[in-house]
Design a protein around this motif. Sequence first.
Motif, mmCIF file in Angstrom:
data_model
loop_
_atom_site.group_PDB
_atom_site.id
_atom_site.type_symbol
_atom_site.label_atom_id
_atom_site.label_comp_id
_atom_site.label_asym_id
_atom_site.label_seq_id
_atom_site.Cartn_x
_atom_site.Cartn_y
_atom_site.Cartn_z
ATOM 1 N N GLY A 142 34.869 -24.080 -0.194
ATOM 2 C CA GLY A 142 33.402 -24.202 -0.256
ATOM 3 C C GLY A 142 32.556 -23.038 -0.265
ATOM 4 O O GLY A 142 32.906 -22.083 0.574
ATOM 5 N N GLU A 143 31.563 -22.950 -0.935
ATOM 6 C CA GLU A 143 30.577 -21.820 -0.780
ATOM 7 C C GLU A 143 29.060 -22.183 -1.275
ATOM 8 O O GLU A 143 28.927 -23.126 -1.973
ATOM 9 N N THR A 144 28.231 -21.143 -0.880
ATOM 10 C CA THR A 144 26.774 -21.340 -1.420
ATOM 11 C C THR A 144 26.613 -21.333 -2.894
ATOM 12 O O THR A 144 27.333 -20.525 -3.571
ATOM 13 N N ILE A 145 25.891 -22.175 -3.455
ATOM 14 C CA ILE A 145 25.489 -22.087 -4.931
ATOM 15 C C ILE A 145 24.302 -21.250 -5.157
ATOM 16 O O ILE A 145 23.987 -21.041 -6.291
ATOM 17 N N ASP A 146 23.712 -20.652 -4.230
ATOM 18 C CA ASP A 146 22.387 -19.991 -4.342
ATOM 19 C C ASP A 146 22.175 -18.889 -3.000
ATOM 20 O O ASP A 146 23.023 -18.098 -2.940
ATOM 21 N N ASP A 147 21.274 -19.146 -2.225
ATOM 22 C CA ASP A 147 21.178 -18.193 -0.841
ATOM 23 C C ASP A 147 22.178 -18.403 -0.015
ATOM 24 O O ASP A 147 22.892 -19.535 0.276
ATOM 25 N N ALA A 148 22.520 -17.154 0.520
ATOM 26 C CA ALA A 148 23.582 -17.423 1.870
ATOM 27 C C ALA A 148 22.525 -17.702 3.291
ATOM 28 O O ALA A 148 21.355 -17.868 3.193
ATOM 29 N N ALA A 149 23.527 -18.332 3.861
ATOM 30 C CA ALA A 149 22.856 -18.709 5.425
ATOM 31 C C ALA A 149 21.908 -17.605 5.966
ATOM 32 O O ALA A 149 20.925 -17.662 6.429
ATOM 33 N N LYS A 158 14.706 -14.637 5.021
ATOM 34 C CA LYS A 158 13.448 -15.145 4.329
ATOM 35 C C LYS A 158 12.548 -15.879 5.188
ATOM 36 O O LYS A 158 11.483 -15.808 4.955
ATOM 37 N N THR A 159 13.116 -16.755 5.866
ATOM 38 C CA THR A 159 12.336 -17.424 6.823
ATOM 39 C C THR A 159 11.573 -16.487 7.450
ATOM 40 O O THR A 159 10.184 -16.806 7.995
ATOM 41 N N ALA A 160 12.283 -15.556 8.271
ATOM 42 C CA ALA A 160 11.606 -14.589 9.062
ATOM 43 C C ALA A 160 10.677 -13.932 8.138
ATOM 44 O O ALA A 160 9.282 -13.511 9.086
ATOM 45 N N LYS A 161 10.809 -13.378 7.365
ATOM 46 C CA LYS A 161 9.812 -12.924 6.397
ATOM 47 C C LYS A 161 8.695 -13.616 6.341
ATOM 48 O O LYS A 161 7.416 -13.285 6.161
ATOM 49 N N ILE A 162 8.698 -15.172 6.062
ATOM 50 C CA ILE A 162 7.699 -15.837 5.833
ATOM 51 C C ILE A 162 6.680 -16.074 7.270
ATOM 52 O O ILE A 162 5.582 -16.114 7.225
ATOM 53 N N PHE A 178 9.568 -29.884 14.396
ATOM 54 C CA PHE A 178 9.336 -29.772 12.891
ATOM 55 C C PHE A 178 10.678 -30.260 12.289
ATOM 56 O O PHE A 178 11.742 -29.866 12.579
ATOM 57 N N LYS A 179 10.386 -30.798 11.062
ATOM 58 C CA LYS A 179 11.474 -31.304 10.411
ATOM 59 C C LYS A 179 11.676 -30.711 9.075
ATOM 60 O O LYS A 179 10.688 -30.881 8.356
ATOM 61 N N PHE A 180 12.874 -30.283 8.773
ATOM 62 C CA PHE A 180 13.018 -29.602 7.420
ATOM 63 C C PHE A 180 14.127 -30.432 6.646
ATOM 64 O O PHE A 180 15.176 -30.908 7.251
ATOM 65 N N PRO A 181 14.102 -30.280 5.155
ATOM 66 C CA PRO A 181 15.096 -31.153 4.644
ATOM 67 C C PRO A 181 16.559 -30.569 4.537
ATOM 68 O O PRO A 181 16.807 -29.137 4.656
ATOM 69 N N SER A 237 18.425 -22.429 -1.082
ATOM 70 C CA SER A 237 17.210 -22.103 -1.608
ATOM 71 C C SER A 237 15.960 -23.030 -1.520
ATOM 72 O O SER A 237 14.975 -22.801 -1.284
ATOM 73 N N GLY A 238 16.186 -24.221 -1.483
ATOM 74 C CA GLY A 238 15.177 -25.452 -1.441
ATOM 75 C C GLY A 238 14.814 -25.226 -0.185
ATOM 76 O O GLY A 238 13.584 -25.761 0.126
ATOM 77 N N PHE A 239 15.844 -25.299 1.040
ATOM 78 C CA PHE A 239 15.399 -25.319 2.263
ATOM 79 C C PHE A 239 14.314 -24.148 2.451
ATOM 80 O O PHE A 239 13.240 -24.409 2.969
ATOM 81 N N LYS A 240 14.498 -22.792 2.003
ATOM 82 C CA LYS A 240 13.519 -21.786 2.191
ATOM 83 C C LYS A 240 12.340 -22.192 1.643
ATOM 84 O O LYS A 240 11.193 -21.935 2.099
ATOM 85 N N THR A 241 12.193 -22.827 0.395
ATOM 86 C CA THR A 241 11.047 -23.176 -0.229
ATOM 87 C C THR A 241 10.403 -24.061 0.593
ATOM 88 O O THR A 241 9.093 -24.021 0.613
#
Length: 335
Positions: A154-161, A167-171, A194-197, A209-213
């Motif tokens: 199994g592996e990521t289909i877009d961003d890595a953990a 990226k969250t840190a950058k935000i 806070f809740k994230f999807p 990537s959806g999580f980051k957005t």
Amino acid sequence: MSTILAIESSCDETSVAIIQQGKITANVVANQTIHEKFGGVVPELASRVHQQHIIPTVTAALSLAGITRQSIDAVAFTQGPGLLGSLLVGVSFAKAFALALGKPLIAINHMQAHILAHFIDSPQPPFPFLCLTVSGGHTQIVLVKDYFDMEIVGETIDDAAGEAFDKTAKILNLPYPGGPLIDKYAQLGDATRFKFPIPKIPHLDFSFSGFKTAVLYFVKEQWAQNPQFIEENLNDICASVQDSIVQILMLKLKQAVEKFQITHIAIAGGVSANSGLRNALLAMEAKGEWKVYIPKFEYCTDNAAMIAMAAHFKFQKQDFENQYVAPLPRWHFGT
Ligand code: KG4
Ligand code: ZN
């Protein structure tokens, strides 16, 4: 019996280790601070700094191990995956060094080495085991059948953990790399605030990537109402983000355990330094469900000791490369 000098230069750490008779006797890591202000690694700058660091790091490792270069039996290096310019520095140095010494070369896959870091110290996982490898560029669940018999299940289909953390840190206006800082603030915060999807991705694959957005839009909306939102809630945002990333990882890991009926579980890569992920694994062990293997902090993030450990196993098989070997920036083992 062997003495191997190993070089890691796949991203922004220049690291050199020495392994003698299977024991690490030096592991020197030179970090690059130049990228902090850019919010991520700038490849061109990384390769230039590797060039400055490589000789002093090799010299420091030899002196720490108390050996001369004449006692080296082989020179190992990270062949990939990684940044081409960064890899080129390590590969070129290793080739020249091995040629000058008249010794063989050993090429190592960086992601396999993260997993083989588990064999540096005890307790060592028995084969077969499952390894969640989580770094800045990869997120994989690997079925490890033997030292070099590994299957990515199994592996990521877009961003890595690691990217989700960075990226969250950058935000949140935190410097690169943000993972360790999110971890630090998360320990002071309320993860239920806070809740994230949690994405629904088939099989054992991941998506971040959806999580980051979602984090980006959430912070933007809150900020529009209160420009002090980040400062006033930093610990709780970090705790909630970290908790969600850990949930995403643990969900798939539990599915993998179910599917393969293997309960020896290891974690590897930079994100395995994360306290939330470590605690989630330890909680599974405390329940008596899994036996978990967590590397020492210094062997989680990029280091040459793991390259040296992998090289030790390849040396035993006399698995050497010739001088035509070149970097493989997108080397995906098992394919
Ligand atoms: O394995 P690694 O050192 O380099 C790569 O091969 O990519 O992983 C680096 C990643 C970065 O994304 C960094 O933010 C993350 O590991 N990281 C962490 C922690 N320490 C490093 N993420 C979360 N919590 C940590 N404590
Ligand atoms: Zn790595």
